[in-house]
Structure formats: C-alpha cells, structure tokens
Design a protein around this motif. Structure first.
Motif, PDB file in Angstrom:
ATOM      1  N   ALA A 231       0.839  -1.210   0.000  1.00  0.00           N
ATOM      2  CA  ALA A 231       0.000   0.000   0.000  1.00  0.00           C
ATOM      3  C   ALA A 231       0.875   1.262   0.000  1.00  0.00           C
ATOM      4  O   ALA A 231       0.574   2.238  -0.696  1.00  0.00           O
ATOM      5  CB  ALA A 231      -0.937  -0.014   1.205  1.00  0.00           C
ATOM      6  N   LEU A 232       1.945   1.234   0.763  1.00  0.00           N
ATOM      7  CA  LEU A 232       2.852   2.393   0.784  1.00  0.00           C
ATOM      8  C   LEU A 232       3.508   2.587  -0.582  1.00  0.00           C
ATOM      9  O   LEU A 232       3.539   3.695  -1.117  1.00  0.00           O
ATOM     10  CB  LEU A 232       3.931   2.190   1.850  1.00  0.00           C
ATOM     11  CG  LEU A 232       3.491   2.392   3.305  1.00  0.00           C
ATOM     12  CD1 LEU A 232       4.551   1.870   4.270  1.00  0.00           C
ATOM     13  CD2 LEU A 232       3.218   3.870   3.583  1.00  0.00           C
TER      14      LEU A 232
ATOM     15  N   PRO B 213       9.598  14.144  -1.182  1.00  0.00           N
ATOM     16  CA  PRO B 213       8.156  14.249  -1.460  1.00  0.00           C
ATOM     17  C   PRO B 213       7.599  13.080  -2.274  1.00  0.00           C
ATOM     18  O   PRO B 213       8.181  12.676  -3.283  1.00  0.00           O
ATOM     19  CB  PRO B 213       8.035  15.549  -2.264  1.00  0.00           C
ATOM     20  CG  PRO B 213       9.355  16.212  -2.179  1.00  0.00           C
ATOM     21  CD  PRO B 213      10.372  15.174  -1.855  1.00  0.00           C
ATOM     22  N   VAL B 214       6.478  12.557  -1.782  1.00  0.00           N
ATOM     23  CA  VAL B 214       5.719  11.508  -2.477  1.00  0.00           C
ATOM     24  C   VAL B 214       4.244  11.813  -2.223  1.00  0.00           C
ATOM     25  O   VAL B 214       3.922  12.753  -1.486  1.00  0.00           O
ATOM     26  CB  VAL B 214       6.012  10.103  -1.893  1.00  0.00           C
ATOM     27  CG1 VAL B 214       7.430   9.644  -2.178  1.00  0.00           C
ATOM     28  CG2 VAL B 214       5.711  10.055  -0.394  1.00  0.00           C
ATOM     29  N   LEU B 215       3.360  10.991  -2.790  1.00  0.00           N
ATOM     30  CA  LEU B 215       1.967  11.085  -2.380  1.00  0.00           C
ATOM     31  C   LEU B 215       1.858  10.384  -1.032  1.00  0.00           C
ATOM     32  O   LEU B 215       2.154   9.197  -0.909  1.00  0.00           O
ATOM     33  CB  LEU B 215       1.030  10.413  -3.391  1.00  0.00           C
ATOM     34  CG  LEU B 215      -0.428  10.470  -2.913  1.00  0.00           C
ATOM     35  CD1 LEU B 215      -0.948  11.899  -2.882  1.00  0.00           C
ATOM     36  CD2 LEU B 215      -1.317   9.600  -3.782  1.00  0.00           C
ATOM     37  N   SER B 216       1.425  11.147  -0.035  1.00  0.00           N
ATOM     38  CA  SER B 216       1.341  10.617   1.331  1.00  0.00           C
ATOM     39  C   SER B 216      -0.126  10.477   1.728  1.00  0.00           C
ATOM     40  O   SER B 216      -0.952  11.336   1.415  1.00  0.00           O
ATOM     41  CB  SER B 216       2.064  11.595   2.266  1.00  0.00           C
ATOM     42  OG  SER B 216       1.676  11.406   3.606  1.00  0.00           O
TER      43      SER B 216
ATOM     44  N   ASP C 214       4.357   8.731   6.303  1.00  0.00           N
ATOM     45  CA  ASP C 214       3.510   7.523   6.325  1.00  0.00           C
ATOM     46  C   ASP C 214       4.234   6.334   6.951  1.00  0.00           C
ATOM     47  O   ASP C 214       3.627   5.537   7.660  1.00  0.00           O
ATOM     48  CB  ASP C 214       3.082   7.138   4.898  1.00  0.00           C
ATOM     49  CG  ASP C 214       1.964   8.042   4.377  1.00  0.00           C
ATOM     50  OD1 ASP C 214       1.471   8.885   5.143  1.00  0.00           O
ATOM     51  OD2 ASP C 214       1.598   7.893   3.198  1.00  0.00           O
ATOM     52  N   ILE C 215       5.536   6.205   6.665  1.00  0.00           N
ATOM     53  CA  ILE C 215       6.268   5.070   7.253  1.00  0.00           C
ATOM     54  C   ILE C 215       6.204   5.175   8.780  1.00  0.00           C
ATOM     55  O   ILE C 215       5.949   4.189   9.473  1.00  0.00           O
ATOM     56  CB  ILE C 215       7.746   5.054   6.790  1.00  0.00           C
ATOM     57  CG1 ILE C 215       7.845   4.873   5.268  1.00  0.00           C
ATOM     58  CG2 ILE C 215       8.522   3.942   7.505  1.00  0.00           C
ATOM     59  CD1 ILE C 215       9.266   4.994   4.712  1.00  0.00           C
ATOM     60  N   ALA C 216       6.421   6.375   9.295  1.00  0.00           N
ATOM     61  CA  ALA C 216       6.431   6.569  10.752  1.00  0.00           C
ATOM     62  C   ALA C 216       5.076   6.226  11.364  1.00  0.00           C
ATOM     63  O   ALA C 216       4.992   5.533  12.381  1.00  0.00           O
ATOM     64  CB  ALA C 216       6.804   8.023  11.081  1.00  0.00           C
ATOM     65  N   LEU C 217       4.001   6.698  10.731  1.00  0.00           N
ATOM     66  CA  LEU C 217       2.678   6.462  11.325  1.00  0.00           C
ATOM     67  C   LEU C 217       2.260   5.007  11.170  1.00  0.00           C
ATOM     68  O   LEU C 217       1.573   4.462  12.034  1.00  0.00           O
ATOM     69  CB  LEU C 217       1.640   7.421  10.740  1.00  0.00           C
ATOM     70  CG  LEU C 217       1.939   8.916  10.958  1.00  0.00           C
ATOM     71  CD1 LEU C 217       0.715   9.757  10.615  1.00  0.00           C
ATOM     72  CD2 LEU C 217       2.395   9.235  12.378  1.00  0.00           C
ATOM     73  N   CYS C 218       2.704   4.362  10.088  1.00  0.00           N
ATOM     74  CA  CYS C 218       2.431   2.938   9.911  1.00  0.00           C
ATOM     75  C   CYS C 218       3.162   2.140  10.993  1.00  0.00           C
ATOM     76  O   CYS C 218       2.587   1.262  11.638  1.00  0.00           O
ATOM     77  CB  CYS C 218       2.877   2.503   8.513  1.00  0.00           C
ATOM     78  SG  CYS C 218       2.557   0.765   8.176  1.00  0.00           S
ATOM     79  N   TYR C 219       4.419   2.495  11.208  1.00  0.00           N
ATOM     80  CA  TYR C 219       5.229   1.832  12.238  1.00  0.00           C
ATOM     81  C   TYR C 219       4.568   1.986  13.618  1.00  0.00           C
ATOM     82  O   TYR C 219       4.410   1.025  14.363  1.00  0.00           O
ATOM     83  CB  TYR C 219       6.635   2.444  12.244  1.00  0.00           C
ATOM     84  CG  TYR C 219       7.501   1.945  13.361  1.00  0.00           C
ATOM     85  CD1 TYR C 219       8.155   0.722  13.255  1.00  0.00           C
ATOM     86  CD2 TYR C 219       7.654   2.682  14.535  1.00  0.00           C
ATOM     87  CE1 TYR C 219       8.937   0.245  14.300  1.00  0.00           C
ATOM     88  CE2 TYR C 219       8.428   2.216  15.578  1.00  0.00           C
ATOM     89  CZ  TYR C 219       9.068   0.992  15.460  1.00  0.00           C
ATOM     90  OH  TYR C 219       9.835   0.522  16.495  1.00  0.00           O
ATOM     91  N   ARG C 220       4.147   3.208  13.934  1.00  0.00           N
ATOM     92  CA  ARG C 220       3.501   3.454  15.231  1.00  0.00           C
ATOM     93  C   ARG C 220       2.194   2.685  15.349  1.00  0.00           C
ATOM     94  O   ARG C 220       1.885   2.101  16.390  1.00  0.00           O
ATOM     95  CB  ARG C 220       3.229   4.965  15.403  1.00  0.00           C
ATOM     96  CG  ARG C 220       2.615   5.315  16.748  1.00  0.00           C
ATOM     97  CD  ARG C 220       2.215   6.775  16.845  1.00  0.00           C
ATOM     98  NE  ARG C 220       1.165   7.086  15.879  1.00  0.00           N
ATOM     99  CZ  ARG C 220       0.673   8.304  15.668  1.00  0.00           C
ATOM    100  NH1 ARG C 220       1.161   9.345  16.338  1.00  0.00           N
ATOM    101  NH2 ARG C 220      -0.258   8.511  14.776  1.00  0.00           N
ATOM    102  N   SER C 221       1.414   2.671  14.276  1.00  0.00           N
ATOM    103  CA  SER C 221       0.126   1.990  14.318  1.00  0.00           C
ATOM    104  C   SER C 221       0.309   0.486  14.511  1.00  0.00           C
ATOM    105  O   SER C 221      -0.413  -0.152  15.291  1.00  0.00           O
ATOM    106  CB  SER C 221      -0.650   2.285  13.029  1.00  0.00           C
ATOM    107  OG  SER C 221      -1.955   1.773  13.093  1.00  0.00           O
TER     108      SER C 221
END
Ligand SMILES: Nc1ncnc2c1ncn2[C@@H]1O[C@H](COP(=O)(O)OP(=O)(O)O)[C@@H](O)[C@H]1O
Ligand SMILES: [Mg+2]
Length: 266
Positions: free
Chosen positions: A105-106, A173-176, A209-216
């Motif tokens: 998904a990322l 920058p990417v689509l986040s 997004d990587i950070a929030l995915c990791y936290r989630s």
C-alpha cells in the motif's frame, strides 16, 4: 443531526451503524454499501474531498456519491470499501501477510505521479497548521505517546513545536496518505482494497507515512487497540523490523521519531 436534502434522498430510509473506531471528531454512519462522513468544515474535510476526486482511477479510494456543505458541516457520502480494515483479526494473526500488504500500500502511494496533486501537506503547511493548533489550544495532550510530554520529554505542545521547527528534516516528497494507520487501510485477500480518511493526505515526505504505519503496528500489536478499543491483548511474536524488510529500506529512526512527534500536535 439534520442532513442536507440531497444526502437524505440518496440514503432514503436505509438503516446504518455508527462507527466507533475513528479517533477524530467526525461522525461516520455505515450503511449497507455507502458511508456518510460528517465533519466540521475545515482544511481536512476539503482536503479529503479533493484528494478522493483526484485519486479516482489512480488508486482504490471510495467513490464520491455526494459532497454537501451546510452550516459549518461538510457531508461526504461515499461508497463503502470492500474487504476489511488492515487491523482486522484475520490480518493481525498473520503479520507477515498483513505487513507485506501494508508495504505494498505504501509503495503504491509512492508510485503516483504528484505533479498535479491538488493537496500539499509538506512541512511548511504542516508546521503552519501545527502552530495554529498550539496557539488555539487544540492539541489533545491526553492522546499522545507516554513519553512525549513531562519528565524527559517536552514541557508542553509549544516546546515540542519549537523543536519541530528547529529540526526540520530534508523531505522526500511523495503522495502521502497523511494518517497511515491500520484502520484507514482496507485489505481484501491479498489486495489493497481502499485508502480512506485522506483529510491529511497529499504531497509530503515519504517518512511521514512510514512513521505512522510503524507506530500503528506497534500500538495494535502491543494490545493498545483492537477494533479501535483498547483491550490489552498483545501478540508477542510481532517483529517491528518486518515493515522495513518488506519495504526494502533501512529505518531512518530520526525521521520516524520526527513524524511521530509532529503527529502529536494533530
Ligand atoms: N468508505 C468507507 N468504507 C468502509 N468503511 C469506512 C469508510 N469510511 C469510513 N469507514 C469506517 O469508519 C471508520 C472511521 O472513518 P474515518 O474516515 O477513518 O474517520 P476518522 O477520521 O474518524 O478516523 C474507518 O476506520 C472505517 O472502519
Ligand atoms: Mg480513520
């Protein structure tokens, strides 16, 4: 709650359940094949609508059935995603498959060409919004990581904001997605079935997004949440480096920390 005429016509008499999982102040009504999200008008409601429109045909996002603004509320009626949230028990019990799909998904987000993306959520914007939130006392300090504030942490949101301004990382920058947590990503079998809750999405650093995915993942596997409710069931076999293996990149812990801290102000 009074609904706009157009919305009433489209849902006429259908029964619904209310969502108990989302953490925002929005109200979410789940119909059989539609979802109505009611938010206070603001940057996030408009951003979510714009991004769903722009992403149509590019990524699996809900189809917009109606968008009405009345009074200070935005009413978004959309199609319901098929599949299940990525924090569904079936995926929680199969972390390898779940994390492989979250990495997919990322990567799908990063492949979208951002040239004409209508939403910009790079640090310049995010820090401006964060400053507004701090200055207007809108930060919910009860819903933060235990060590963010207090002894060994930041004095208060203003202190954290100052640190965030002083330590801005270089952005890639990417689509986040902007709020890449498990309940906001729908999976169906081995496919990514839907990206929802895009109010903070747009162009941003890929590490957001990587950070929030990791936290989630950490929260869900430690038993902090389950189906959005804290139950304390934990999964001791969870490997928190698996996400990076699936992504094929080394964790940048400084950036991960930065974006988790930034999110504390939202
Ligand atoms: N289009 C949709 N299809 C299926 N479920 C949805 C949809 N939109 C919202 N939901 C459900 O409602 C929950 C909350 O909606 P969301 O847009 O994430 O709001 P919040 O900002 O409150 O997190 C989601 O986690 C999901 O379970
Ligand atoms: Mg959500």
């Amino acid at each position: 709650m009074e609904l706009p005429k157009k919305i009433v016509q489209l849902i006429s008499g259908e029964s619904y359940q209310t969502d108990e999982i989302g953490m925002s102040d929005s109200a979410v009504l789940l119909f059989k094949d539609k979802v109505l999200k009611v938010q206070v008008c603001g940057e996030e409601a408009g951003n979510e609508y714009e991004l769903y429109k722009w992403l149509k045909g590019k990524l699996p996002v809900p189809q917009i059935l109606a968008y009405e603004v009345e009074g200070n509320r935005a009413f978004l009626l959309m199609s319901k995603c098929h599949g299940k949230m990525s924090c569904d028990e079936a995926y929680m019990r199969d972390p390898r498959r779940q994390i492989r799909l979250l990495a997919k998904a990322l990567k799908q987000l990063w492949r979208v060409d951002i040239q004409n993306c209508p939403c910009d959520n790079r640090l310049e914007q995010k820090l401006r919004q964060a400053r507004f939130r701090v200055e207007h006392d809108l930060v919910d300090i009860d819903n933060v990581e235990p060590d963010t504030f207090g002894e060994g942490g930041f004095r208060d949101p203003a202190d954290l904001l100052q640190w965030l301004f002083a330590h801005r990382p270089k952005e890639e920058p990417v689509l986040s997605h902007g709020d890449f947590c498990l309940p906001n990503i729908f999976l169906d079998g081995d496919e990514v079935a839907g990206y929802i809750d895009l109010g903070r999405g747009g162009i941003a650093d890929k590490w957001c997004d990587i950070a929030l995915c990791y936290r989630s993942l950490s929260h869900n596997y430690s038993g902090k949440y389950q189906k959005g409710i804290s139950v304390g069931q934990s999964y001791p076999d969870y490997d928190d480096l698996l996400l990076f293996k699936e992504l094929g990149i080394e964790p940048d812990w400084e950036k991960i920390r930065y974006y988790i801290l930034l999110d504390e102000l939202f």
